[in-house]
Structures are given as structure tokens and as C-alpha cells.
Design a protein around this motif. Structure first.
Motif, PDB file in Angstrom:
ATOM      1  N   ALA A  62       0.867  -1.189   0.000  1.00  0.00           N
ATOM      2  CA  ALA A  62       0.000   0.000   0.000  1.00  0.00           C
ATOM      3  C   ALA A  62       0.897   1.230   0.000  1.00  0.00           C
ATOM      4  N   GLU A  63       0.347   2.351  -0.445  1.00  0.00           N
ATOM      5  CA  GLU A  63       1.142   3.587  -0.493  1.00  0.00           C
ATOM      6  C   GLU A  63       0.398   4.705   0.222  1.00  0.00           C
ATOM      7  N   ILE A  64       1.156   5.482   0.997  1.00  0.00           N
ATOM      8  CA  ILE A  64       0.581   6.679   1.622  1.00  0.00           C
ATOM      9  C   ILE A  64       0.758   7.823   0.633  1.00  0.00           C
ATOM     10  N   LYS A  65      -0.338   8.487   0.337  1.00  0.00           N
ATOM     11  CA  LYS A  65      -0.248   9.653  -0.545  1.00  0.00           C
ATOM     12  C   LYS A  65      -0.837  10.846   0.208  1.00  0.00           C
ATOM     13  N   ASN A  66      -0.452  12.035  -0.191  1.00  0.00           N
ATOM     14  CA  ASN A  66      -1.067  13.274   0.320  1.00  0.00           C
ATOM     15  C   ASN A  66      -1.156  13.378   1.831  1.00  0.00           C
ATOM     16  N   ILE A  67      -0.117  13.013   2.532  1.00  0.00           N
ATOM     17  CA  ILE A  67      -0.159  13.222   3.980  1.00  0.00           C
ATOM     18  C   ILE A  67       0.003  14.728   4.223  1.00  0.00           C
ATOM     19  N   ALA A  68      -0.880  15.276   5.039  1.00  0.00           N
ATOM     20  CA  ALA A  68      -0.830  16.728   5.269  1.00  0.00           C
ATOM     21  C   ALA A  68      -1.445  17.086   6.611  1.00  0.00           C
ATOM     22  N   VAL A  69      -0.846  18.106   7.232  1.00  0.00           N
ATOM     23  CA  VAL A  69      -1.357  18.641   8.497  1.00  0.00           C
ATOM     24  C   VAL A  69      -1.621  20.129   8.272  1.00  0.00           C
ATOM     25  N   ASP A  70      -2.739  20.603   8.759  1.00  0.00           N
ATOM     26  CA  ASP A  70      -3.075  22.032   8.704  1.00  0.00           C
ATOM     27  C   ASP A  70      -1.882  22.826   9.253  1.00  0.00           C
ATOM     28  N   GLU A  71      -1.496  23.880   8.518  1.00  0.00           N
ATOM     29  CA  GLU A  71      -0.302  24.659   8.885  1.00  0.00           C
ATOM     30  C   GLU A  71      -0.283  25.072  10.350  1.00  0.00           C
ATOM     31  N   ALA A  72      -1.448  25.440  10.865  1.00  0.00           N
ATOM     32  CA  ALA A  72      -1.534  25.922  12.251  1.00  0.00           C
ATOM     33  C   ALA A  72      -1.210  24.823  13.266  1.00  0.00           C
ATOM     34  N   TYR A  73      -1.250  23.565  12.809  1.00  0.00           N
ATOM     35  CA  TYR A  73      -1.028  22.438  13.725  1.00  0.00           C
ATOM     36  C   TYR A  73       0.274  21.688  13.429  1.00  0.00           C
ATOM     37  N   GLN A  74       1.050  22.184  12.462  1.00  0.00           N
ATOM     38  CA  GLN A  74       2.295  21.488  12.117  1.00  0.00           C
ATOM     39  C   GLN A  74       3.338  21.629  13.230  1.00  0.00           C
ATOM     40  N   GLY A  75       4.276  20.705  13.257  1.00  0.00           N
ATOM     41  CA  GLY A  75       5.376  20.768  14.221  1.00  0.00           C
ATOM     42  C   GLY A  75       4.999  20.327  15.623  1.00  0.00           C
ATOM     43  N   GLN A  76       3.856  19.640  15.757  1.00  0.00           N
ATOM     44  CA  GLN A  76       3.420  19.185  17.088  1.00  0.00           C
ATOM     45  C   GLN A  76       3.327  17.667  17.167  1.00  0.00           C
ATOM     46  N   GLY A  77       3.913  16.993  16.180  1.00  0.00           N
ATOM     47  CA  GLY A  77       3.926  15.528  16.223  1.00  0.00           C
ATOM     48  C   GLY A  77       2.740  14.867  15.531  1.00  0.00           C
ATOM     49  N   ILE A  78       1.886  15.654  14.872  1.00  0.00           N
ATOM     50  CA  ILE A  78       0.683  15.054  14.261  1.00  0.00           C
ATOM     51  C   ILE A  78       1.047  14.279  12.988  1.00  0.00           C
ATOM     52  N   GLY A  79       1.997  14.800  12.208  1.00  0.00           N
ATOM     53  CA  GLY A  79       2.451  14.080  11.013  1.00  0.00           C
ATOM     54  C   GLY A  79       2.983  12.701  11.386  1.00  0.00           C
ATOM     55  N   LYS A  80       3.746  12.674  12.471  1.00  0.00           N
ATOM     56  CA  LYS A  80       4.290  11.400  12.960  1.00  0.00           C
ATOM     57  C   LYS A  80       3.150  10.449  13.357  1.00  0.00           C
ATOM     58  N   LEU A  81       2.135  10.964  14.035  1.00  0.00           N
ATOM     59  CA  LEU A  81       0.998  10.122  14.449  1.00  0.00           C
ATOM     60  C   LEU A  81       0.211   9.621  13.239  1.00  0.00           C
ATOM     61  N   LEU A  82       0.101  10.455  12.207  1.00  0.00           N
ATOM     62  CA  LEU A  82      -0.599  10.017  10.981  1.00  0.00           C
ATOM     63  C   LEU A  82       0.158   8.865  10.319  1.00  0.00           C
ATOM     64  N   LEU A  83       1.491   8.990  10.272  1.00  0.00           N
ATOM     65  CA  LEU A  83       2.301   7.910   9.682  1.00  0.00           C
ATOM     66  C   LEU A  83       2.147   6.624  10.489  1.00  0.00           C
ATOM     67  N   GLN A  84       2.182   6.754  11.817  1.00  0.00           N
ATOM     68  CA  GLN A  84       2.063   5.560  12.666  1.00  0.00           C
ATOM     69  C   GLN A  84       0.681   4.929  12.508  1.00  0.00           C
ATOM     70  N   ASP A  85      -0.331   5.757  12.321  1.00  0.00           N
ATOM     71  CA  ASP A  85      -1.690   5.246  12.101  1.00  0.00           C
ATOM     72  C   ASP A  85      -1.741   4.446  10.791  1.00  0.00           C
ATOM     73  N   ALA A  86      -1.116   5.013   9.743  1.00  0.00           N
ATOM     74  CA  ALA A  86      -1.116   4.332   8.434  1.00  0.00           C
ATOM     75  C   ALA A  86      -0.376   3.000   8.534  1.00  0.00           C
ATOM     76  N   ILE A  87       0.735   2.987   9.267  1.00  0.00           N
ATOM     77  CA  ILE A  87       1.519   1.749   9.423  1.00  0.00           C
ATOM     78  C   ILE A  87       0.656   0.682  10.117  1.00  0.00           C
ATOM     79  N   GLN A  88      -0.020   1.069  11.191  1.00  0.00           N
ATOM     80  CA  GLN A  88      -0.853   0.110  11.931  1.00  0.00           C
ATOM     81  C   GLN A  88      -1.991  -0.422  11.074  1.00  0.00           C
ATOM     82  N   ARG A  89      -2.619   0.475  10.312  1.00  0.00           N
ATOM     83  CA  ARG A  89      -3.742   0.042   9.452  1.00  0.00           C
ATOM     84  C   ARG A  89      -3.244  -0.893   8.354  1.00  0.00           C
ATOM     85  N   ALA A  90      -2.047  -0.594   7.816  1.00  0.00           N
ATOM     86  CA  ALA A  90      -1.495  -1.456   6.753  1.00  0.00           C
ATOM     87  C   ALA A  90      -1.193  -2.840   7.322  1.00  0.00           C
TER      88      ALA A  90
END
Ligand SMILES: CC(C)(COP(=O)(O)OP(=O)(O)OC[C@H]1O[C@@H](n2cnc3c(N)ncnc32)[C@H](O)[C@@H]1OP(=O)(O)O)[C@@H](O)C(=O)NCCC(=O)NCCS
Length: 154
Positions: A62-90
Motif C-alpha cells: 500500500a502507499e501513503i499519498k497526500n499526507i498533510a497537516v493544517d499549517e496551524a497544527y504542524q510541528g506538534q507531532g501530528i504528522g508522525k501520528l498520521l504515519l504511525q496510524d497508516a503503518i498500523q492500518r497497513a
């Protein structure tokens, strides 16, 4: 601290094109893979603040495409949590490989993905030159090539 909820987009929900296009400025490309993908959206107190697109390449990958965090929320670890969520679901869906692509100029993304265990696996030479009508730049560097990274899930 925030309480993050990540869930697949509902049938009645409209995708956020602001978020989708912040990760991939080609609406045409998005239209091609979206019908075959699932969008996972991240909410803090019911406010949509991020997403990723989960695209099944085949039964194995499977491939992760278009991972994005609203600019106002970037740099708080949310991108990392999204990646970990995708890994678990895969993993729970039985995929053996999860891949993600980014440009040669996307230094922060290359850092983030490798820190989450993705390894460089290929380069699609001149991908952004051949597939995008306008030149793209990030960090003052032209986005020319697509760097592919993969994570083995077993
Ligand atoms: C890429 C993106 C999803 C990262 O989300 P985020 O919530 O800001 O990332 P995080 O806060 O989880 O960052 C995790 C780590 O990566 C680093 N990082 C993330 N983006 C970075 C950037 N652009 N430059 C430098 N470092 C970055 C963080 O410093 C952090 O490091 P640490 O774990 O050592 O503290 C977000 O910046 C974004 O939406 N960018 C615009 C869309 C985009 O480019 N999508 C990717 C297309 S390939």
C-alpha cells in the motif's frame, strides 16, 4: 496535550482539497488515485486538522499519498501520528510493504519518513518535471525527482 481522532472519511463527507493540494498540487493526479483510495482524516475536538490517503498498490503493498497537516497544527507531532496510524492500518490489513514518495527538495519530509522507519527504495527521475505544468520549489530547491521510500511490515 490534544486528543487526536483519526478515522476514514465518511461517505457523506467531502474531502478537504486544501489539505490534499498542500501535499500534491496536481488536482489531476489526485483525481486519478482518489477513487481507489481511502482518505483518513485527523480531528482535534471535531476540527479537521490533517489527513492522509491510503492507496492499495496491490495485495502486497500500500502507499501513503497526500499526507498533510493544517499549517496551524504542524510541528506538534501530528504528522508522525498520521504515519504511525497508516503503518498500523497497513499491518492489520495484511500488507507487507508500505511506501511513500516525496520530492528531492522535501528535506523535512525525508527526515520524518526515515525516522519512522521508511528506507530509500528508488528514484523516479524527473517525475515533477514530466508530470507538472509549473516548476515546483521547496526549501529553495527545485522539485525534480520523486524519492520513493518503503517500510517492510514483517
Ligand atoms: C509533512 C507534514 C505532514 C509533517 O507534519 P507535522 O505534523 O508538521 O510533523 P511532525 O510535527 O509530526 O514532525 C515529526 C518530525 O519531523 C520533523 N519535520 C516535519 N516536517 C518538517 C519540515 N518540513 N522540516 C523540518 N523538519 C520537519 C519535525 O521536526 C519532527 O522531528 P522530531 O520527531 O525529531 O521532533 C506537514 O509539514 C505538512 O502537512 N506539510 C505540507 C504537506 C506536505 O508536504 N506533505 C507531504 C508530501 S510528500
Amino acid at each position: 496535550m490534544f486528543s487526536l481522532v483519526i478515522k476514514p472519511i465518511g461517505e457523506e463527507d467531502t474531502p478537504s482539497y486544501d489539505l490534499l493540494l498542500s501535499a500534491d498540487p496536481s488536482e489531476l493526479a489526485i483525481q486519478v488515485y482518489l477513487p481507489y483510495s481511502t482518505i483518513y482524516q485527523a480531528y482535534i475536538e471535531e476540527r479537521l486538522i490533517g489527513q492522509y490517503v491510503f492507496f492499495p498498490v496491490d495485495n502486497h503493498e500500500a502507499e501513503i499519498k497526500n499526507i498533510a497537516v493544517d499549517e496551524a497544527y504542524q510541528g506538534q507531532g501530528i504528522g508522525k501520528l498520521l504515519l504511525q496510524d497508516a503503518i498500523q492500518r497497513a499491518i492489520s490489513s495484511g500488507y507487507k510493504i508500505l511506501s511513500i514518495g516525496t520530492s528531492n527538495a522535501s528535506i523535512g519530509q525525508l527526515y520524518l519518513y526515515q525516522k519512522q522507519g521508511f528506507e530509500l527504495s528508488g528514484i523516479k527521475m524527473n517525475f515533477f518535471i514530466d508530470n507538472y505544468s509549473e516548476p515546483l520549489y521547496e526549501n529553495g530547491i527545485q522539485c525534480k525527482h520523486m524519492i520513493m521510500l518503503t517500510k517492510e511490515l514483517y
